[in-house]
Design a protein around this motif. Structure first.
Motif, mmCIF file in Angstrom:
data_model
loop_
_atom_site.group_PDB
_atom_site.id
_atom_site.type_symbol
_atom_site.label_atom_id
_atom_site.label_comp_id
_atom_site.label_asym_id
_atom_site.label_seq_id
_atom_site.Cartn_x
_atom_site.Cartn_y
_atom_site.Cartn_z
ATOM 1 N N PRO A 5 -10.995 -3.426 -9.769
ATOM 2 C CA PRO A 5 -11.262 -3.363 -8.337
ATOM 3 C C PRO A 5 -11.261 -1.915 -7.865
ATOM 4 C CG PRO A 5 -9.365 -4.783 -8.795
ATOM 5 C CD PRO A 5 -9.805 -4.156 -10.074
ATOM 6 N N ARG A 6 -12.044 -1.671 -6.858
ATOM 7 C CA ARG A 6 -12.085 -0.316 -6.298
ATOM 8 C C ARG A 6 -10.726 0.033 -5.719
ATOM 9 N NH1 ARG A 6 -17.326 -1.605 -2.997
ATOM 10 N NH2 ARG A 6 -15.718 -2.936 -2.154
ATOM 11 N N PRO A 7 -10.372 1.293 -5.689
ATOM 12 C CA PRO A 7 -9.049 1.703 -5.202
ATOM 13 C C PRO A 7 -8.742 1.187 -3.790
ATOM 14 C CG PRO A 7 -10.116 3.564 -6.249
ATOM 15 C CD PRO A 7 -11.120 2.454 -6.209
ATOM 16 N N GLY A 8 -9.676 1.167 -2.892
ATOM 17 C CA GLY A 8 -9.441 0.689 -1.532
ATOM 18 C C GLY A 8 -9.144 -0.804 -1.505
ATOM 19 N N ARG A 9 -9.858 -1.540 -2.353
ATOM 20 C CA ARG A 9 -9.660 -2.988 -2.405
ATOM 21 C C ARG A 9 -8.302 -3.318 -3.041
ATOM 22 N NH1 ARG A 9 -13.730 -7.520 -4.836
ATOM 23 N NH2 ARG A 9 -12.604 -9.253 -3.936
ATOM 24 N N ALA A 12 -5.588 -2.831 -0.512
ATOM 25 C CA ALA A 12 -5.578 -3.915 0.469
ATOM 26 C C ALA A 12 -4.903 -5.160 -0.121
ATOM 27 C CB ALA A 12 -6.995 -4.241 0.926
ATOM 28 N N LEU A 13 -5.177 -5.469 -1.394
ATOM 29 C CA LEU A 13 -4.546 -6.613 -2.046
ATOM 30 C C LEU A 13 -3.032 -6.416 -2.170
ATOM 31 C CD1 LEU A 13 -7.112 -7.434 -4.877
ATOM 32 C CD2 LEU A 13 -6.593 -8.806 -2.855
ATOM 33 N N VAL A 14 -2.610 -5.247 -2.588
ATOM 34 C CA VAL A 14 -1.189 -4.950 -2.716
ATOM 35 C C VAL A 14 -0.520 -4.998 -1.339
ATOM 36 C CG1 VAL A 14 0.493 -3.144 -3.307
ATOM 37 C CG2 VAL A 14 -1.401 -3.647 -4.850
ATOM 38 N N GLY A 15 -1.168 -4.413 -0.345
ATOM 39 C CA GLY A 15 -0.621 -4.432 1.020
ATOM 40 C C GLY A 15 -0.496 -5.855 1.553
ATOM 41 N N GLY A 16 -1.499 -6.690 1.301
ATOM 42 C CA GLY A 16 -1.455 -8.088 1.736
ATOM 43 C C GLY A 16 -0.336 -8.856 1.049
ATOM 44 N N ALA A 17 -0.177 -8.621 -0.255
ATOM 45 C CA ALA A 17 0.889 -9.297 -0.995
ATOM 46 C C ALA A 17 2.258 -8.882 -0.476
ATOM 47 C CB ALA A 17 0.775 -9.001 -2.491
ATOM 48 N N VAL A 18 2.444 -7.600 -0.192
ATOM 49 C CA VAL A 18 3.713 -7.111 0.345
ATOM 50 C C VAL A 18 3.972 -7.720 1.726
ATOM 51 C CG1 VAL A 18 4.883 -5.047 1.247
ATOM 52 C CG2 VAL A 18 3.765 -4.978 -0.986
ATOM 53 N N LEU A 19 2.938 -7.819 2.534
ATOM 54 C CA LEU A 19 3.072 -8.394 3.869
ATOM 55 C C LEU A 19 3.464 -9.871 3.805
ATOM 56 C CD1 LEU A 19 2.744 -7.706 6.866
ATOM 57 C CD2 LEU A 19 0.393 -8.498 6.693
ATOM 58 N N ILE A 20 2.822 -10.619 2.920
ATOM 59 C CA ILE A 20 3.129 -12.044 2.766
ATOM 60 C C ILE A 20 4.550 -12.230 2.235
ATOM 61 C CG2 ILE A 20 2.582 -14.112 1.414
ATOM 62 C CD1 ILE A 20 -0.385 -13.285 1.699
#
Length: 153
Positions: A5-9, A12-20
């Motif tokens: 995955p591209r670095p930006g994507r 976003a996935l890591v940030g979403g997982a941390v948020l959840i």
């Protein structure tokens, strides 16, 4: 050649997982602490001192023989609950379970007040899961009347 995955994507996935995960952690930590109902004996309740006041609790013990005071008109029940060493006065509104009687194990849910009375909103009797019908010729309603014989009604 693998597709990464591209670095930006990825961020976003890591940030979403941390948020959840953070949301779940908050719900577990904050929600459980406010909704816990502790089960105590009279000795444990009284040992807590003033910190026991006005907290939702379950209190378990034996009904002290001769302490039951039942007012059928007002649906007002008062009795003492003991664990063998300490006693707590319990007040409950509403009709008690049909099996309720002296010397029986009960669990009450409610709050311990500053007046040193456990105000119960739910009264549960402890009993075995083995059903035995009344002896021949006897009716269950007679047991209930016998239980409160001599009490104010």
């Amino acid at each position: 050649m693998s597709k990464l995955p591209r670095p930006g994507r990825r961020a976003a996935l890591v940030g979403g997982a941390v948020l959840i995960l953070g949301g779940f952690g908050y719900l577990l930590y904050g929600g459980i602490g406010e909704n816990l109902v502790y089960f105590l004996t009279p000795s444990e309740l009284l040992a807590r001192g003033p910190s026991a006041y006005d907290s939702p609790l379950r209190l378990g013990g034996q009904v002290v023989p001769g302490s039951v005071n039942w007012d059928a008109e007002q649906l007002d029940l008062r009795f003492r609950l003991s664990d063998g060493s300490r006693e707590v006065v319990v007040h409950s509104k509403g009709a008690p379970p049909q099996m309720f009687r002296d010397s029986m194990g009960v669990i009450v849910e409610g709050r311990y007040t500053r007046a040193a009375v456990f105000e119960s909103h739910n009264l549960m009797v402890k009993h075995s899961n083995e059903y035995r019908p009344p002896p021949g010729g006897e009716h269950p309603a007679a047991y209930y009347r016998e239980m409160f014989k001599g009490q104010k009604s």
